[in-house]
Write a protein that holds these residues in place. Structure first.
Motif, short mmCIF file in Angstrom:
data_model
loop_
_atom_site.label_atom_id
_atom_site.label_comp_id
_atom_site.label_asym_id
_atom_site.label_seq_id
_atom_site.Cartn_x
_atom_site.Cartn_y
_atom_site.Cartn_z
N ARG A 265 29.62 48.51 31.66
CA ARG A 265 29.66 48.33 33.12
C ARG A 265 29.47 49.67 33.82
N HIS A 277 28.92 42.60 38.35
CA HIS A 277 29.94 41.55 38.30
C HIS A 277 29.83 40.64 37.08
N GLY A 298 36.73 44.51 34.82
CA GLY A 298 36.33 44.34 36.21
C GLY A 298 35.23 43.33 36.47
N SER A 300 33.62 39.73 37.24
CA SER A 300 34.07 38.53 37.94
C SER A 300 33.67 37.27 37.22
#
Length: 360
Positions: A265, A277, A298, A300
Motif C-alpha cells: 500500500r 483502498h 488501511g 477499505s
C-alpha cells in the motif's frame, strides 16, 4: 461433452428463470457482479501451450465479455462501490465491476485500449515489487520450470521429489502425483498451496538451474511499469494492491503478512500520489488473521476468488467471478450468452471453492 452439458444446463436455467431466482436467493441482486481476469493475449491457443490456461483470455473473447456485460450491467468503478456501501446503499440497476490481477503488461497493451474505447472503468491489482522490472511472479516461473522438466523427464514427480528433498522441504502428496501430461498444473497448485514464499523461491531457483529458463515465455509475462499505471489511473482505472511479492498470505508469518499488506500500500501511494483502498488476496485465500492484517493496513475493500465470506468483515471478503477464455463457451465451443448469464447469476459457483472455507 463438458461444453454440451454445461451449455444445455445453462440454457435451461436461464430460459426457466431458475438462474435469476438463484441469484436473488443468494443475495446477489442489488450487489455488483465483480469479475476478475489475469492475462490478456492475442492468440489463446498459442499462449495456452506454455501458460496456465485458466489465467488467459484472448482480446477477442474479452471484447465479447465486455460487450455482453455492457449491455446488461452498469459497469462501475470500485471506488463507487466504496461510496455506495459506505452509505449503506444498494444498486438499483444491475451493476458490475471489472478487475485484473497481477499487473501483467498485456493488460495495458490489449485490455486497456478496449476499456477506453468502450468507456468502461476497471481496476488492476498489482504486485508492487515487480512493477517497472523484468521480474515475473514466482508461480509463473514455477509453472514454466515444471513444463520444461516434464518435457525432458519421464518421471517428473520423482525428479521434483529429489530436488524438494535435497532442499530439505516437504510438499505433501508429491509422490502421489502421476507424471501425466496434465499434471503440471496440479503440481504447481500443490506446491504453491504448501510452501512459504522463501521456500518456494529456493525450489524455483533449483528447478531453473536444472532445466533452464524459457526466456521468451518470461518476456511475454513482463509486468507493467509505473508510467503505464499512472496513465491507466488518469483514464479511470483503479489501482489496488496484490501484495509486494504475490505471497499466499495464509501460509506466511505475521511479520511477512504485515510487510506485504502495509508495504504494498505504501509503495502504491508513494508512486501514484493517491490513497489506495483496494486489495486482492493472492490465490484468493484468506483467514481471520489475514483479514485482520488487511484491515490494519488501511484497506477499505478486499477481494477473493472464494465464494464464502467473513461475516464479521464482509467488505474485506468480497467474492469475484474469475473468467477466462473458456468460461463462457457453449456446446459448439463458441461464446454462449446463456453460459455467461449463468456465470453472472452464480449458477456455477461452488461454496467450498477454497479449502480454507471450513477453517474460518
Amino acid at each position: 461433452m463438458r461444453h454440451v452439458v454445461k451449455s444445455g444446463l445453462a440454457c435451461g436455467l436461464r430460459w426457466s428463470g431458475t438462474s435469476l431466482l438463484r441469484r436473488r436467493l443468494n443475495g446477489r441482486s442489488g450487489t455488483p457482479w465483480i469479475v476478475g481476469y489475469h492475462r490478456v493475449v492475442e492468440d489463446y491457443a498459442r499462449s495456452a501451450r506454455r501458460s496456465i490456461p485458466a489465467m488467459l483470455v484472448s482480446r477477442a473473447m474479452l471484447r465479447r465479455h465486455l460487450d455482453w456485460i455492457g449491455r446488461r450491467f452498469d459497469v462501475v468503478p470500485l471506488d463507487e462501490i466504496v461510496t455506495r456501501r459506505g452509505r449503506g446503499g444498494r444498486f438499483r440497476r444491475p451493476s458490475a465491476a471489472i478487475t485484473f490481477d497481477d499487473g501483467f503488461r498485456d493488460v495495458y497493451e490489449l485490455a486497456f485500449p478496449l476499456l477506453k474505447a468502450k468507456g468502461m472503468p476497471a481496476a488492476i491489482f498489482v504486485v508492487t515489487s515487480l512493477v517497472g522490472t523484468s521480474g515475473v511472479p514466482l508461480f509463473e516461473r514455477l509453472y514454466l520450470a515444471l513444463l520444461r522438466a516434464r518435457n525432458t523427464s519421464q518421471s517428473l514427480s520423482t525428479r521434483l521429489g529429489s530436488i524438494v528433498s535435497a532442499l530439505g522441504l516437504e510438499v505433501e502428496g508429491l509422490a502421489d502425483a502421476a507424471p501425466a501430461a496434465g499434471d503440471t498444473l496440479r503440481l504447481t497448485r500443490r506446491i504453491l498451496e504448501t510452501l512459504r514464499r522463501d521456500d518456494l523461491a529456493l525450489l524455483v531457483e533449483a528447478l531453473e538451474k536444472e532445466v533452464g529458463v524459457d526466456e521468451e515465455a518470461l518476456r511475454e509475462r513482463r509486468p507493467l511499469d509505473w508510467d503505464m499505471l499512472k496513465e491507466m489511473r488518469r483514464s479511470g482505472v483503479t489501482i489496488g494492491s496484490h501484495t509486494r511479492r504475490h505471497v499466499v498470505l495464509t501460509l506466511e508469518s505475521e511479520k511477512r503478512v504485515q510487510e506485504e499488506t502495509v508495504g504494498s500500500r505504501r509503495d502504491l501511494e508513494e508512486r501514484l500520489g493517491a490513497a489506495v483502498h483496494h486489495f486482492a488476496y493472492p490465490n484468493g485465500w484468506f483467514d481471520d488473521a489475514t483479514v485482520a492484517a488487511v484491515q490494519a493496513a488501511g484497506y477499505s475493500f478486499a477481494y477473493t476468488s472464494c465464494r464464502h465470506r467473513d461475516p464479521a468483515h464482509p467488505h474485506l471478503t468480497l467474492p469475484r467471478t474469475l473468467l477466462w477464455e473458456k468460461s463462457s463457451l457453449g456446446m459448439f465451443g463458441t461464446f454462449s450468452p446463456a453460459v455467461m448469464g449463468c456465470q453472472a447469476d452464480g449458477t456455477f459457483d461452488r461454496s467450498g471453492l477454497c479449502p480454507l472455507h471450513r477453517r474460518n
